[in-house]
Design a protein around this motif. Structure first.
Motif, mmCIF file in Angstrom:
data_model
loop_
_atom_site.group_PDB
_atom_site.id
_atom_site.type_symbol
_atom_site.label_atom_id
_atom_site.label_comp_id
_atom_site.label_asym_id
_atom_site.label_seq_id
_atom_site.Cartn_x
_atom_site.Cartn_y
_atom_site.Cartn_z
ATOM 1 N N GLU A 87 -11.324 -3.514 4.223
ATOM 2 C CA GLU A 87 -10.543 -4.776 2.761
ATOM 3 C C GLU A 87 -9.173 -4.626 2.947
ATOM 4 O O GLU A 87 -8.479 -3.974 4.221
ATOM 5 N N VAL A 88 -8.818 -5.679 2.615
ATOM 6 C CA VAL A 88 -7.416 -5.578 2.198
ATOM 7 C C VAL A 88 -7.002 -4.279 1.097
ATOM 8 O O VAL A 88 -7.269 -3.910 0.319
ATOM 9 N N GLY A 89 -6.192 -3.491 1.293
ATOM 10 C CA GLY A 89 -5.961 -2.221 0.370
ATOM 11 C C GLY A 89 -4.426 -3.072 -0.478
ATOM 12 O O GLY A 89 -3.451 -3.870 -0.079
ATOM 13 N N VAL A 90 -4.877 -3.035 -1.786
ATOM 14 C CA VAL A 90 -4.304 -3.689 -2.950
ATOM 15 C C VAL A 90 -3.135 -2.075 -3.313
ATOM 16 O O VAL A 90 -3.941 -1.178 -3.586
ATOM 17 N N LEU A 91 -2.476 -2.779 -3.135
ATOM 18 C CA LEU A 91 -0.807 -1.487 -4.197
ATOM 19 C C LEU A 91 0.012 -2.452 -5.379
ATOM 20 O O LEU A 91 0.752 -3.539 -5.099
ATOM 21 N N PHE A 92 0.454 -1.119 -6.301
ATOM 22 C CA PHE A 92 0.640 -2.053 -7.555
ATOM 23 C C PHE A 92 1.754 -0.928 -7.330
ATOM 24 O O PHE A 92 1.924 -0.111 -7.913
ATOM 25 N N LEU A 93 3.567 -1.720 -7.745
ATOM 26 C CA LEU A 93 4.441 -1.089 -7.642
ATOM 27 C C LEU A 93 5.699 -1.144 -8.674
ATOM 28 O O LEU A 93 5.134 -2.826 -9.415
ATOM 29 N N SER A 94 6.338 -0.975 -9.540
ATOM 30 C CA SER A 94 7.107 -1.024 -10.600
ATOM 31 C C SER A 94 8.275 -1.442 -9.781
ATOM 32 O O SER A 94 8.221 -1.299 -8.594
ATOM 33 N N THR A 95 8.990 -1.949 -10.252
ATOM 34 C CA THR A 95 10.870 -2.511 -10.328
ATOM 35 C C THR A 95 11.355 -1.385 -9.333
ATOM 36 O O THR A 95 11.647 -0.100 -10.661
ATOM 37 N N GLY A 96 11.845 -1.791 -8.479
ATOM 38 C CA GLY A 96 13.289 -0.382 -8.080
ATOM 39 C C GLY A 96 13.447 0.608 -7.689
ATOM 40 O O GLY A 96 12.118 -0.197 -6.440
ATOM 41 N N PRO A 97 13.026 1.290 -8.284
ATOM 42 C CA PRO A 97 13.497 2.725 -7.607
ATOM 43 C C PRO A 97 11.849 2.849 -6.922
ATOM 44 O O PRO A 97 11.116 3.474 -5.849
ATOM 45 N N GLY A 98 10.662 2.608 -7.834
ATOM 46 C CA GLY A 98 9.450 2.455 -7.441
ATOM 47 C C GLY A 98 8.472 1.606 -6.055
ATOM 48 O O GLY A 98 8.401 2.037 -5.759
#
Length: 533
Positions: free
Chosen positions: A65-76
């Motif tokens: 499957e497609v791996g889904v990644l949530f990231l926060s702004t900048g350093p993340g």
């Protein structure tokens, strides 16, 4: 509850078929994470974003499957880039959704927390595409396009940014019930397939080099085996191509790509068909490979074609090209293909017999016997992993390593996520140096009760770099490391841990496959590499 942009993101993911999301919450991304609470998506929280990306990568490899990644702004977002390089180099489909500062701050220097001059530009080197959402109505289409592109050969990560205010603002966008995301399969031009088939039909000593592109292509392995049998051609697998043809097949010449016998076999072919591989540094035995016959080079990534050697370039998905060539070649009578493959494997073993590597060979053999045939295995950039590149037979499982980009810390977070996604126990191998990149994921494994066995080969430092530097300079510098008591550290997370020896490590690893939840095995041992000549 008033729906907002975060809900539109999560609804779209559900409509696309996503089931798991990896990442770490962050201030600008809170709208994404709050929306997960109102959905059926399962969230897997890592302890650092780089490992979240490795996790999404491992999940995608294990599940398809497609791996889904949530990231926060900048350093993340920036912290994940090193792991995304591996997915990009290896062709793993990921959809990265990262937050952004509010739209009022884009392109300006307003002193907002986490603000970058151009966050999107930071991702260009490790993704297939980037996009920024300007208003919530764009979310379904932009995510669907990125989802499709991530899976289209050559697969890889795609990147979509959603500003904080778009995530939090109420929306009048209807609930997302269905979206269309069609990945594109690149077919070769008929005249190119005709030319390739003509060369192979006339070949006296054809050889096939099968890369990771064959494994990742739908139906690629079956198409490879069918063509190899038509041509009676021995098949060498690259590290990424392990499993494209079973090692038990008579035409398989295994994957001893760092051995001179294999390099010579590839070079001596009068027609070499290289599929789904760049023939890069490792595959070419560190650029010592030079074809003396004709080269047919098949790859879905146009920049790979003829990058290292001239030849007939076939810009196509591996399975499509292999099937097209098979439809056109003149079948060869059964000849010497299987004999050549068997002879190569015997020659490699005989070379190893003359080297002082019995302990390393036994380790590979004992681990192979201990790990169930269908298990996914994940290997860090460590001496045991380098041995596995050549020696490990994947049997019915899949072999995964970080050889695409060569970054440390891949194996454990990828294996944890793969276990969560596949529902089957996985096996990870790291050195003590690489293990420290991943050590925080003991908490993730415990939190999610992941069925994963982690073997840490503790040699007191960066073992392969120690060996390289000693060979080059007579002594090593900055390779020796202080490290924790891995058994005690795992125990502090409530994870069973065991110390093994080279004599009993196979038995200890096998025992963990009769348990549930995470387990750690520590093997104090100094391993060394084999000589390729």
């Amino acid at each position: 509850m008033t729906r907002n942009g975060g809900d539109v993101v999560v609804e779209t993911l559900g409509a696309l078929g996503a089931s798991h999301v990896f990442g770490i919450p962050g201030q600008h991304a809170l709208g994404l994470f709050d929306a997960i609470r109102r959905s059926d998506l399962k969230f897997v929280s890592s302890r650092i974003e780089n490992n979240s990306a490795f996790g999404a990568d491992g999940y995608a490899r294990a599940t398809g499957e497609v791996g889904v990644l949530f990231l926060s702004t900048g350093p993340g977002a920036l912290t994940a880039l090193g792991a995304l390089q591996e997915a990009y180099a290896t062709g793993v489909p990921l959809l990265v959704i990262t937050s952004q500062v509010p739209r009022s701050g884009l392109g300006l220097r307003r002193g907002m927390l986490h603000q970058l001059d151009d966050q999107q530009r930071s991702a260009v080197n490790v993704t297939k595409s980037t996009a920024v959402v300007e208003h919530a109505a764009q979310i379904p289409s932009l995510l669907a396009d990125a989802w499709a592109l991530a899976q289209s050969a050559p697969a890889g990560p795609t990147w979509v940014e959603v500003p904080q205010d778009v995530l939090l603002e109420p929306v009048d966008v209807p609930a997302v019930a269905g979206v269309t995301a069609v990945d594109v399969t690149r077919a070769a031009r008929p005249e190119i397939l005709d030319a390739a088939a003509e060369l192979l039909s006339a070949a006296a000593r054809p050889v096939i080099l099968a890369g990771g592109g064959v494994r990742r292509s739908r139906g690629g392995s079956e198409a490879l085996v069918a063509l190899a049998e038509l041509l009676d051609a021995p098949v060498v697998s690259t590290v990424g191509g392990k499993g494209a043809i079973p090692f038990a097949h008579p035409l398989s010449a295994a994957s001893w790509i760092e051995d001179r016998h294999t390099t010579d076999l590839l070079a001596d072919a009068d027609v070499l068909l290289a599929v789904g591989t760049a023939m890069g540094e490792v595959t070419s035995n560190y650029f010592t490979f030079a074809p003396r016959g004709r080269l047919i080079h098949v790859d879905a990534e146009s920049r790979v074609l003829q990058a290292n050697h001239p030849g007939l370039a076939v810009h196509a998905d591996a399975a499509e090209a292999l099937r097209g060539i098979a439809d056109r070649v003149t079948p060869r009578e059964q000849g010497t293909g299987a004999e050549i493959a068997a002879m190569l494997r015997r020659s490699v073993e005989q070379r190893l017999d003359g080297q002082d590597v019995d302990a390393e060979r036994r380790l590979m053999s004992d681990l192979r016997a201990a790990v169930p045939a269908a298990a996914h295995t994940f290997w860090d950039m460590t001496i045991a992993g380098y041995w596995a590149w050549s020696a490990w037979d994947p049997l019915d499982g899949d072999f995964h390593s970080a050889q695409g980009a060569g970054g440390l810390g891949f194996a454990y977070p990828a294996a944890v996520a793969a276990a969560i996604g596949s529902g089957r126990r996985t096996f990870a191998v790291s050195g003590d140096g690489g293990a420290m990149y991943s050590i925080a994921e003991l908490a993730t494994a415990r939190q999610h009760d992941a069925d994963v066995t982690w073997l840490i080969v503790d040699d007191g430092g960066y073992g392969i770099l120690r060996e390289y530097m000693t060979d080059a300079f007579g002594q090593a510098t900055a390779t020796e490391l202080s490290r924790p008591d891995f058994v005690a550290l795992a125990g502090s997370f409530g994870i069973p841990a065991h110390v093994a020896t080279l004599d009993d490590v196979g038995e200890v690893v096998a025992g963990t496959f009769t348990t549930t939840g995470p387990a750690v095995v520590v093997l104090p041992a100094v391993l060394k590499m084999f000589s390729p000549t």
